[in-house]
Design a protein around this motif. Structure first.
Motif, PDB file in Angstrom:
ATOM      1  N   ILE A 190       0.828  -1.206   0.000  1.00 38.55           N
ATOM      2  CA  ILE A 190       0.000   0.000   0.000  1.00 38.55           C
ATOM      3  C   ILE A 190       0.860   1.252   0.000  1.00 38.55           C
ATOM      4  O   ILE A 190       0.601   2.204  -0.750  1.00 38.55           O
ATOM      5  CB  ILE A 190      -0.965  -0.019   1.196  1.00 38.55           C
ATOM      6  CG1 ILE A 190      -1.963  -1.176   1.047  1.00 38.55           C
ATOM      7  CG2 ILE A 190      -1.711   1.312   1.316  1.00 38.55           C
ATOM      8  CD1 ILE A 190      -2.818  -1.424   2.280  1.00 38.55           C
ATOM      9  N   ASN A 191       1.911   1.272   0.818  1.00 36.78           N
ATOM     10  CA  ASN A 191       2.793   2.437   0.859  1.00 36.78           C
ATOM     11  C   ASN A 191       3.543   2.629  -0.451  1.00 36.78           C
ATOM     12  O   ASN A 191       4.025   3.731  -0.735  1.00 36.78           O
ATOM     13  CB  ASN A 191       3.787   2.303   2.013  1.00 36.78           C
ATOM     14  CG  ASN A 191       3.154   2.569   3.365  1.00 36.78           C
ATOM     15  OD1 ASN A 191       2.113   3.216   3.453  1.00 36.78           O
ATOM     16  ND2 ASN A 191       3.773   2.067   4.425  1.00 36.78           N
ATOM     17  N   SER A 192       3.645   1.564  -1.249  1.00 38.65           N
ATOM     18  CA  SER A 192       4.314   1.647  -2.543  1.00 38.65           C
ATOM     19  C   SER A 192       3.343   1.960  -3.669  1.00 38.65           C
ATOM     20  O   SER A 192       3.729   2.000  -4.827  1.00 38.65           O
ATOM     21  CB  SER A 192       5.054   0.342  -2.851  1.00 38.65           C
ATOM     22  OG  SER A 192       6.041   0.077  -1.885  1.00 38.65           O
ATOM     23  N   GLY A 193       2.055   2.137  -3.331  1.00 39.42           N
ATOM     24  CA  GLY A 193       1.088   2.549  -4.342  1.00 39.42           C
ATOM     25  C   GLY A 193       0.356   1.427  -5.035  1.00 39.42           C
ATOM     26  O   GLY A 193      -0.178   1.617  -6.122  1.00 39.42           O
ATOM     27  N   SER A 194       0.303   0.232  -4.435  1.00 43.05           N
ATOM     28  CA  SER A 194      -0.363  -0.906  -5.061  1.00 43.05           C
ATOM     29  C   SER A 194      -1.184  -1.681  -4.043  1.00 43.05           C
ATOM     30  O   SER A 194      -0.809  -1.767  -2.873  1.00 43.05           O
ATOM     31  CB  SER A 194       0.655  -1.860  -5.695  1.00 43.05           C
ATOM     32  OG  SER A 194       1.401  -1.221  -6.697  1.00 43.05           O
TER      33      SER A 194
END
Length: 616
Positions: free
Chosen positions: A181-185
């Motif tokens: 989630i923190n990586s955008g996925s």
């Protein structure tokens, strides 16, 4: 007059000396360019070993000397920043993400990735194989491995009155989901193990009293995502033990230095993480360091824990390169652990890897047999997962489960502190082994039930009384939580069931005698050095608490379960939404001294945006 003048001069000189030698404290907050706090940022005095890390709110506090002039702020995936601290006691810092071209990222399918990513940069520290304009996990450019999870369905009580499973105190799934989630996925469905998400958090369970090394907590209320059902929370809390009284440890650090570990969020983060653990070692503890790449080797023979300089020097010299002889590394680590075995102590291998074994024993079955051969020797194993893009979650979970140990995923230095400092004492001291749950439901009150999660921990009903069957371990201060969704009798929901049996004799119990009992909880376990199990049994009355009386324990666990079911797109999620999960979690944060519950609320909010993109 001269004496007064001399005294005055001495006072001035003394003040000057004090001001030159006196230490001071610098505090501040580290955030990204969107203003979001960055936990786990390494803050160091330039040219010194003095350092700290930011907490979950991005805050830090560091003591500096007058000669210290510059602080260095570094975080995987972000550009390092140096700041002058002269005359400053408060210093807030913003870090910007580094951007690299996708062709520079090492992934399994380089050619395919180049063809699909020339137009878009990929954020360093993000998930390999993900582009900013994609919000869903894309398996075409990713070799991460996850065991399939087939969600537990409803079980009819008339035909399946018993629910039996092994406890699980692993929580790697939650920190791995956080990384996605923190990586955008959004994470792939099989990376979401709801019981590990729930068990990441601590709950207000009572300290155990009496003959058993843990307490049993229960709570029953209306299910938030299906108000026709009930939600049951069952929790265990292990006895707390003062760290200073823990027995000595014989540790072997087994570190993967293969080529796949050559990434900022792998070997460099690993070194920092082990530095936190080394700082906790005592003189009576012992440490050896083994590594493996194309071959396995011993880089440090077992030495006392107070030789921190030698231990850290050996760790800092490690470099990544070559293939991955994981099987040979495990065998070497077990030999070293046996060689320095401490009777009555904690004998443990700490394996740090991305799990990418490609030389020697490579299949899950081979790894499983290897650790099963060794666990009866009294040497347990803790597995720490690092990195992204090719992490082999399925292999690491098997090694930990079959090796009488635990599995954690380290996505930042803050998580390393939680696992290796705050909670590692419990891991080092096993209170009970082969811990099994068995719940017997009363068909007069319960029509059917569903265990939420624990799909890979289910046992046959007869395994509960079989002392030869392996199950999970519980350490000092550890907690285990399980949730059941219950369909009350007479609901008329028509849960699928088998036809009435033709040849079996139906034996009805005295309905009046057990009319108030919802179920009976049974826990079977062995003492750490024992081979014969003990039994704890507790009946539970059918008394759901009213809405206004539901504890933070149950409401927050339910919020985590909702979040997990939404991420999995579970067929059982009912009316669960991101909004309802946020509201439920926000209303049950409690004290939240470490900020972990607040962090989950932020993750859910972030996921709402990613889900919108993914659904386009």
């Amino acid at each position: 007059m001269k004496n007064i003048f001399k005294t005055f001069v001495i006072m001035i000189l003394a003040a000057a000396v004090i001001s030159f030698t006196e230490t001071r404290t610098v505090t501040g907050r580290v955030s990204d360019d969107q203003g979001n706090p960055l936990p786990g940022v390494l803050v160091k005095v330039k040219g010194s070993v003095t350092g700290t890390i930011t907490d979950l709110r991005g805050n830090y506090k560091i003591t500096v000397s007058p000669e210290d002039k510059v602080l260095v702020f570094s975080f995987s995936g972000y550009a390092t920043v140096e700041m002058n601290i002269a005359g400053r006691s408060t210093l807030n810092v913003m870090l910007k993400q580094k951007v690299v071209i996708a062709e520079e990222i090492a992934v399994a399918d380089q050619t395919s990735l180049r063809e699909h990513s020339k137009a878009a940069p990929v954020v360093a520290g993000g998930v390999y194989g993900y582009r900013p304009d994609f919000r869903r996990y894309n398996n075409n450019y990713n070799t991460e491995g996850y065991a399939p999870v087939n969600e537990n369905g409803y079980r009819n009580v008339r035909n399946n009155p018993l629910s039996t499973f092994s406890i699980d105190v692993d929580n790697a799934s939650y920190s791995n989901i956080r990384r996605f989630i923190n990586s955008g996925s959004l994470p792939p469905a099989d990376a979401v193990r709801i019981e590990e998400m729930i068990n990441y958090f601590r709950y207000d369970y009572p300290e155990p009293r009496g003959e058993h090394p843990f307490s049993v907590y229960t709570e029953l209320a209306v299910c938030p995502w299906n108000t026709r059902h009930h939600l049951l929370q069952v929790g265990l809390r292990g006895k707390s033990i003062d760290k200073s009284t823990l027995p000595p440890s014989n540790l072997v650090f087994l570190i993967d230095v293969s080529g796949s570990m050559n990434s900022p969020n792998k070997l460099p983060l690993l070194k920092s993480a082990f530095g936190l653990l080394v700082n906790e070692l005592r003189p009576e503890d012992r440490v050896a360091i083994a590594v493996y790449a194309g071959a396995a080797g011993l880089v440090l023979e077992s030495i006392p824990g107070n030789r921190k300089d030698l231990i850290m020097r050996a760790i800092e010299k490690l470099e990544a390169g070559g293939s991955t002889a994981g099987g040979a590394g495990l065998r070497l680590a077990y030999r070293e652990a046996e060689k320095n075995f401490i009777k009555g102590g904690n004998n443990r291998i700490i394996l740090a890897t991305d799990g990418d074994f490609n030389v020697g024993e490579t299949s899950n079955g081979s790894m499983e047999r290897l650790v099963e051969e060794k666990r009866d020797l009294g040497v347990f194993i803790t597995v720490l997962g690092f990195g992204m893009g090719n992490i082999k979650d399925d292999k690491m979970e098997i090694i930990a489960d079959k090796g009488n140990g635990n599995y954690s995923y380290i996505d930042n230095l803050q998580e390393a502190r939680r696992v290796l400092v705050r909670e590692f004492g419990g891991t080092l001291f096993t209170l009970a082994k082969d811990v099994k749950f068995q719940l017997e439901f009363n068909p007069a009150i319960v029509d059917s039930y569903r265990l939420i999660g624990y799909e890979n921990r289910l046992l046959n009903d007869e395994d509960f009384n079989d002392d030869t069957k392996d199950a999970g371990e519980m350490g000092a201060g550890h907690m285990v939580t399980a949730l059941y969704e219950i369909v009350p009798a007479g609901s008329g929901e028509g849960i699928p069931s088998v036809d009435p049996l033709k040849y079996q004799v139906s034996r009805k119990k005295d309905d009046q005698k057990y009319s108030e009992e919802l179920l009976t909880i049974k826990v079977r376990y062995k003492l750490p050095d024992g081979n014969i199990s003990r039994l704890l049994e507790k009946p539970l009355a059918n008394r759901p608490v009213h809405e206004g009386e539901i504890s933070d324990n149950l409401r927050f666990a339910a919020a985590v379960a909702e979040f997990g079911m939404i991420l999995r797109e579970s067929e059982f999620r009912g009316t669960a939404t991101m909004e309802s999960a946020v509201a439920l979690a926000a209303s049950s944060r409690g004290g939240d001294a470490d900020g972990y519950r607040a962090e989950m609320i932020r993750l859910i909010e972030t996921s709402k945006g990613l889900r919108t993109w993914a659904d386009r």
